[in-house]
Scaffold this motif. Structure first.
Motif, PDB file in Angstrom:
ATOM      1  N   LEU A 106       0.817  -1.209   0.000  1.00 34.09           N
ATOM      2  CA  LEU A 106       0.000   0.000   0.000  1.00 34.09           C
ATOM      3  C   LEU A 106       0.854   1.263   0.000  1.00 34.09           C
ATOM      4  N   ASN A 107       1.989   1.241   0.684  1.00 34.80           N
ATOM      5  CA  ASN A 107       2.877   2.406   0.675  1.00 34.80           C
ATOM      6  C   ASN A 107       3.424   2.680  -0.721  1.00 34.80           C
ATOM      7  N   VAL A 108       3.865   1.627  -1.406  1.00 31.16           N
ATOM      8  CA  VAL A 108       4.364   1.796  -2.778  1.00 31.16           C
ATOM      9  C   VAL A 108       3.240   2.261  -3.687  1.00 31.16           C
ATOM     10  N   TRP A 109       2.083   1.657  -3.530  1.00 29.66           N
ATOM     11  CA  TRP A 109       0.899   2.007  -4.322  1.00 29.66           C
ATOM     12  C   TRP A 109       0.605   3.499  -4.192  1.00 29.66           C
ATOM     13  N   HIS A 110       0.495   3.975  -2.943  1.00 25.75           N
ATOM     14  CA  HIS A 110       0.087   5.354  -2.723  1.00 25.75           C
ATOM     15  C   HIS A 110       1.142   6.330  -3.224  1.00 25.75           C
ATOM     16  N   PHE A 111       2.410   6.060  -2.953  1.00 25.07           N
ATOM     17  CA  PHE A 111       3.456   6.959  -3.439  1.00 25.07           C
ATOM     18  C   PHE A 111       3.443   7.041  -4.966  1.00 25.07           C
ATOM     19  N   PHE A 112       3.324   5.901  -5.620  1.00 22.91           N
ATOM     20  CA  PHE A 112       3.397   5.856  -7.082  1.00 22.91           C
ATOM     21  C   PHE A 112       2.285   6.677  -7.730  1.00 22.91           C
ATOM     22  N   TYR A 113       1.052   6.486  -7.251  1.00 29.84           N
ATOM     23  CA  TYR A 113      -0.071   7.167  -7.901  1.00 29.84           C
ATOM     24  C   TYR A 113      -0.180   8.635  -7.511  1.00 29.84           C
ATOM     25  N   VAL A 114       0.231   8.994  -6.305  1.00 27.96           N
ATOM     26  CA  VAL A 114       0.288  10.414  -5.948  1.00 27.96           C
ATOM     27  C   VAL A 114       1.382  11.108  -6.752  1.00 27.96           C
ATOM     28  N   PHE A 115       2.503  10.425  -6.941  1.00 29.58           N
ATOM     29  CA  PHE A 115       3.593  10.989  -7.743  1.00 29.58           C
ATOM     30  C   PHE A 115       3.141  11.249  -9.180  1.00 29.58           C
ATOM     31  N   LEU A 116       2.324  10.351  -9.737  1.00 31.19           N
ATOM     32  CA  LEU A 116       1.864  10.528 -11.114  1.00 31.19           C
ATOM     33  C   LEU A 116       0.942  11.733 -11.265  1.00 31.19           C
ATOM     34  N   ILE A 117       0.251  12.134 -10.183  1.00 35.20           N
ATOM     35  CA  ILE A 117      -0.648  13.293 -10.257  1.00 35.20           C
ATOM     36  C   ILE A 117       0.121  14.560 -10.629  1.00 35.20           C
ATOM     37  N   ILE A 118       1.397  14.612 -10.268  1.00 31.10           N
ATOM     38  CA  ILE A 118       2.223  15.788 -10.593  1.00 31.10           C
ATOM     39  C   ILE A 118       2.215  16.060 -12.092  1.00 31.10           C
ATOM     40  N   PHE A 119       2.102  15.004 -12.904  1.00 34.47           N
ATOM     41  CA  PHE A 119       2.218  15.149 -14.359  1.00 34.47           C
ATOM     42  C   PHE A 119       0.875  15.050 -15.072  1.00 34.47           C
TER      43      PHE A 119
END
Length: 488
Positions: A106-119
């Motif tokens: 879940l930690n990897v999941w959340h970081f990855f998809y929040v990071f993608l929101i930047i773009f």
């Protein structure tokens, strides 16, 4: 002679055994728990910044990406909808496969998809990523893992999750005001992603698996290794002997197990409380701005009538009055934290729940009659503080009342029911508030009153009790239940 007595004592110790609860109590509270508590705090702060992301970047999305009010509202709802499924499923997975691997996922999941929101280039991708990232519920599984290392006298520290949430809620506005005017809304998202990255890295290097999970799955040697690691970190030791091996529980994380005779009424009460408690909390949390507006108290600057909507959205920045309102909404919850920490050990979990619900109901009722700025603010703080208290104490109670093999699915399914309340709460606040202010507040009052009455229906008290493993507890209670039926 001395050698012989020492040898006999060593043999006796090697043949003796201790229960897992004895080990937890013997290790006591120490450096390991402090580090774990700090990690829980960082996770809650990151989640608070994420949950409130749209409220912070919403004006920028309207200004620079052409979003309308409906799209902003859908973005807010999009975060809650997948949590209805995610809470229950990931709780089930935590019971079946372990707490640590699910937290890491879940930690990897959340970081990855929040990071993608930047773009994100447009509204479609932003909506999609908010939907996907909203399914992650790592902080709930992490708090559950933390609770399994605490002795009964220290489980009141779980209320501090509310404190960390408040800090995160206030930080999101400070962070947004600091970075958005200079670097844009994507910079706020980047800061949130950085917080999740820190949580991910620290969790990977620090978090152990639950000794209780190892024990109910028959991995007694792994459970001992975890306990030894915790004891060394706390400069403590384990009791003499070997850890008692329990009967392996095969039916872990199954939803229907919550409705077996021993837990049926516990589950019904807890689910109803979660629905009502989360409904009232998010109802006032998202509707506080609408409440003060329809009450005739304006915290916003007047705008030039010649401006169109786009120009107005670009010109409305954080001013002193609006920032004051947001700060009250965020930090007003602090009032209930020390009081609840004291009450849960003095009067118990059910009565503390009932008291928080009563004060919440009173606050909603008073706001229906008072529209002045000072009194409205006073009762608004009371509503925020004690509805948050309901939410926090319920989470702690669910962790305590369900046994190890059902703890993940028990808490997860309860949160899923609560998320249904969170999803429909804007209808009773943001929408109904503008049509009939008193009706919206009376709905919140009635819901809080239900929360006040349920704990008084002979709910099981968990204060001072060790956390149970499923097999021993379910067999004892079902045997008693069957005997009572035969006697009738």
């Amino acid at each position: 002679m001395v050698y012989q007595s020492t040898q006999d004592r060593d043999v006796s110790a090697s043949q003796s055994s201790y229960k897992l609860d004895d080990a937890i109590n013997h290790i006591d509270f120490g450096r390991f728990h402090i580090k774990f508590l700090c990690l829980v705090g960082l996770t809650y702060m990151a989640t608070a910044c994420d949950v409130g992301m749209i409220s912070v970047i919403g004006p920028s999305l309207k200004c620079y990406m052409g979003f309308d009010s409906l799209q902003i509202g859908l973005l807010s709802s999009a975060y809650f909808l997948p949590r209805i499924i995610g809470q229950a499923k990931f709780g089930e997975f935590a019971d079946r496969f372990g707490r640590r691997p699910i937290i890491m996922l879940l930690n990897v999941w959340h970081f990855f998809y929040v990071f993608l929101i930047i773009f994100c280039p447009n509204s479609f991708w932003l909506m999609l990523l908010r939907l996907v990232s909203g399914a992650s519920v790592s902080r709930r599984v992490m708090v559950g893992l933390f609770s399994e290392f605490l002795k009964p006298q220290h489980r009141k520290l779980l209320i501090l999750q509310q404190l960390f949430w408040i800090i995160g809620s206030g930080t999101r506005f400070l962070l947004g005001a600091a970075v958005i005017p200079w670097l844009g809304w994507r910079s706020y998202v980047a800061c949130t992603a950085i917080l999740y990255f820190l949580v991910m890295i620290i969790s990977w290097s620090f978090l152990p698996e639950s000794a209780r999970f190892y024990n109910v799955t028959g991995q007694v040697h792994m459970a001992e290794k975890v306990l030894q690691k915790v004891a060394r970190s706390n400069n403590s030791s384990l009791p003499p002997g070997r850890l008692e091996k329990l009967k392996e529980q095969k039916r872990r994380g199954r939803l229907m197990e919550l409705f077996r005779p021993a837990y049926r009424w516990v589950t019904i009460r807890v689910w109803l409380l979660f629905f009502c408690g989360i409904f009232t909390y998010y109802g006032i949390y998202v509707g506080s701005t609408d409440l003060v507006q329809v009450s005739g108290v304006s915290f916003m600057n007047e705008r030039n009538e010649s401006m169109n909507d786009l120009e107005a959205s670009c010109s409305l920045s954080f001013n002193i009055d609006s920032f004051m309102l947001l700060s009250i909404a965020s930090f007003g919850e602090l009032v209930g934290v020390p009081l609840n920490i004291w009450l849960v050990e003095r009067v118990g979990r059910p009565y503390t729940l009932s008291l928080n619900s009563f004060i919440s109901a009173l606050s909603f009722l008073m706001m229906a009659f008072f529209t002045g700025k000072v009194m409205l603010t006073f009762w608004l703080v009371g509503a925020l503080a004690f509805t948050a208290g309901i939410f926090t104490i319920l989470h702690m109670y669910a962790l305590e009342v369900y046994p190890t093999s059902l703890r993940g699915i028990g808490v997860g399914s309860s949160m899923a029911v609560g998320m249904v309340g969170a999803a429909i709460s804007p209808l009773a606040t943001q929408v109904l508030m503008h049509k009939n202010r008193e009706s919206a507040l009376f709905i919140l009052t009635a819901t809080s009153a239900i929360c006040c009455l349920i704990p008084l229906t002979h709910m099981k008290e968990t204060r001072g009790e060790n956390m149970e493993d499923f097999t021993r507890l379910i067999e004892e209670e079902e045997t008693e239940f069957i005997n009572q039926q035969f006697q009738k």
